[in-house]
Write an enzyme that holds these catalytic residues in place. Structure first.
Site: not given
Length: 691
Positions: A141, A167, A178, A264, A389
């Protein structure tokens, strides 16, 4: 990645994401024991609800994973979509629908476009191969790179392979984090034993992982074991099951570290160890609290050794949870340097800040309240995390076919962000337009896929800002591996006789140069690969050495054909140069990328010369110099302050400045986008050498 016997993988683009692969299939040619660990989030996604009650189990044959759509909070339609896809894939593979597991990851709250996925099930079957690359890419993702890992061990005299594609990047917090991880093994093991081993491995790895404190509704770790290794079935506790569990736990810890490092917007991996706690559960909770603290993460991003935030986090967590923990007598160590032990301890601030600019930051908190310990992993909190985000769903648009896409135009961002971006960008564009920048590319930046991509993106941005980049690359680990394999290095030193030189030239001017040129051109750059021999661009002569045979083809630059490079630059090309040259004697010489970069910068009268290497900048011991004049650098060089490659780069920086280059930058190639951060910020991130 080594693939266990009997497993195959595929990954294709179904249209859930605008361009990249978004559906993966994992298949075993024989029935598997299967187990799973799932999110603790009460808003479980439909695939999690479907699988959780069916595992552990025997007879599983396949796992279907989609990215780009979470199929979470989609109601009864979401569960029906999972059941439909299981039955349809079972029909395509010739197995019962109950033998299929599903997983999803992506945007929450959008209906899963079943017809779009159904259309690629047969092509997925046809694309199955005993390699995990395509499937690992398809489950990504916000990951910056595909992730794979494997281990092997001996079980009752039979070799067993354990591998995983996985992932994880953002929305990571314990239970799980996640994560979508698909673990496959050819070990023969009973479902219940596999489930116990997986729970233990996940508890010591993914459940110690945090990036942003948010828990996904889709977290899933599947383990499939088909028994093809032929070992006696593991079902009861014993040395064999313990060895398998230990290997699985070690592999899961590697996955957790890799996910944290790819958080991220992350620029650094954060590892926190807590010792001396009353229990392992308390140690793990405190370690996670520190790794997940917004203030600690921001300090790590800014290379700020703010130990007060660390102990404040420990104290706050202990207080709210009622732990018998006193932070006052604790010892805190950051990057191996003691900063607190019952009271603040003196340390060299600049030295520690330099250490905190490294890609991995380790914080140790040694308590005095018990014997238990634990480790947690996280990452820093960068500007990019907020950017990724803040506008995540506002940039997601629905497509007519039921899929979703990203509308990432600048117009969709906030007015303040657009204004700041445009003002700063235009000021640098006006400052740099028409200037030339020679970049020596090597070290870790040539190894890690995300760093390769970041470097190529930086080159694209430099061109957009009006600079003319010229790249000189080294050989990287590929050259080292090849030479070691052929026995062409002695005690770490390169043997450059005729045989060794052929290998050096093959790797430098062949595979390394070609890969870099391909990556650059895929991003829209007009890169052209060059050997120093092309167009007699680099002339050289033999360099005398202590061992005439071993130095037979080591040379030094005598002349740069600047007219040839001027022609390429005038036509808008990005020269990508491998550091070999042609001697007047007709022989080929290995010249070294550091020296070639300096000579090219001098010949082209470049405004900037940049060295990317595996250190924060120019270091004396562990002290980082943010700025030096060539005279200051020369004095330190003469005093013996530098050794090895640091000494070579110091010499080349002085030589370049003496030859008319205005500025030489030495920066850390292990940090993504360090090239842009050094050139496009006033303070920079490495060492600047000026006249």
């Amino acid at each position: 990645m080594r693939v266990p016997l009997g497993f195959s993988f595929s990954g294709l683009h179904a249209g859930l994401k605008p361009k990249r692969k978004d559906v993966a299939l994992v298949y075993s040619d024989t029935p598997c024991a299967a187990a799973g660990c799932f999110t603790a989030n009460k808003a479980r996604a439909a695939p999690v609800q479907d699988a959780e009650g069916r595992l552990p189990a025997d007879g599983i044959r396949a796992v279907l994973v989609n990215s780009g759509n979470a199929n979470a909070l989609t109601g009864a339609a979401g569960l029906e979509a999972v059941r439909t896809l299981r039955e349809e894939l079972g029909r395509v593979l010739g197995v019962p629908g109950a033998a299929v597991l599903c997983a999803s990851t992506g945007v929450i709250g959008h209906p899963l476009p079943v017809p779009m996925l159904r259309a690629v099930l047969a092509p997925l079957k046809d694309a199955l191969r005993p390699e995990g690359d395509a499937a690992a890419e398809a489950i990504m993702t916000t990951d910056t790179r595909p992730k794979q890992v494997w281990r092997s061990l001996s079980v009752e005299g039979r070799e067993v392979t354990v591998s995983a594609i996985f992932k994880g990047s953002g929305m990571m917090h314990p239970s799980l984090a996640t994560v979508i991880a698909l673990i496959t093994t050819d070990c023969a093991i009973a479902p219940a034993a596999l489930a116990r081993a997986l729970r233990e491995a996940v508890s010591a790895s993914f459940n110690s992982l945090t990036v942003d404190g948010d828990m996904s509704p889709n977290d899933t770790v599947y383990a499939l074991a088909n028994g093809r290794a032929g070992n006696p079935v593991l079902s009861e506790p014993g040395p064999a099951l313990e060895a398998f569990t230990a290997t699985l736990a070690e592999m899961c810890q590697d996955m957790a570290r890799e996910i944290a490092a790819d958080g991220e917007g992350a620029t650094k991996l954060l590892e926190v160890e807590v010792t001396g706690a009353p229990s392992q559960a308390i140690a793990q909770d405190l370690a996670r609290a520190v790794a997940g603290s917004t203030l600690v993460k921001a300090a790590v991003f800014g290379a700020d050794p703010n130990w007060g935030r660390v102990l404040a986090t420990v104290g706050a967590r202990a207080g709210t949870q009622g732990y018998a923990v006193d932070p006052y007598p604790a010892r805190v160590i950051i990057q191996g340097i003691r900063v607190y032990e019952g009271e603040p301890k003196p340390y060299e601030t600049d030295h520690l800040k330099a250490r905190m600019r490294e890609p991995e930051v380790r914080i140790e908190v040694h308590l005095t309240s018990g014997e238990a310990s634990a480790v947690a992993w996280g990452c820093d909190l960068s500007y990019d995390y907020v950017k990724i985000n803040a506008d995540y769903t506002s940039l997601i648009v629905s497509k007519p076919d039921g899929g979703v896409g990203t509308d990432n135009r600048l117009a969709n961002y906030s007015p303040a962000f657009k204004t700041t971006l445009l003002v700063e960008s235009l000021s640098y564009i006006s400052r740099f337009r028409g200037k030339r920048c020679v970049i020596r590319y090597g070290g870790a930046a040539m190894v890690k896929e995300s760093l390769k991509q970041a470097f190529c993106r930086d080159i694209e941005l430099l061109r957009a800002a009006g600079l003319q980049p010229i790249i000189v690359h080294g050989g990287g680990p590929e050259l080292t591996r090849t030479l070691d394999k052929l026995g062409l290095r002695q005690e770490g030193a390169l043997i450059t006789d005729a045989t060794g030189l052929k290998v050096v030239e093959m790797v430098l001017s062949g595979s390394v140069n070609s890969e870099l040129v391909t990556l650059l051109n895929n991003m829209g750059d007009r890169a052209v690969g060059l050997s120093g021999k092309d167009g007699a661009m680099i002339r050289a002569r033999r360099m005398a050495g202590d061992d005439a045979h071993s130095q037979e083809h080591v040379g030094e630059v005598t002349r740069i054909n600047s007219e040839f490079l001027e022609m390429l630059l005038g036509q808008g090309y990005v020269p990508v140069i491998s550091p070999v040259g042609l001697g007047e004697d007709g022989l080929t010489y290995d010249l070294g990328s550091d020296a070639v970069a300096a000579e090219v910068a001098k010949a082209l009268k470049a405004h900037k010369l940049v060295y990317l290497h595996d250190a924060p900048g120019i270091l004396e011991g562990e002290e980082l110099f943010s700025e030096l004049t060539a005279t200051q650098l020369q004095k330190r060089l003469e005093s013996g302050a530098f050794t090895g490659s640091m000494r070579t780069r110091a010499r080349m920086a002085i030589k370049a400045i003496g030859g008319g280059v205005e500025r030489v930058h030495v920066i850390d190639g292990r940090v993504p986008h360090s090239l842009i951060a050094e050139l496009f910020t006033d303070k920079g991130v490495g060492t600047l050498v000026t006249a």
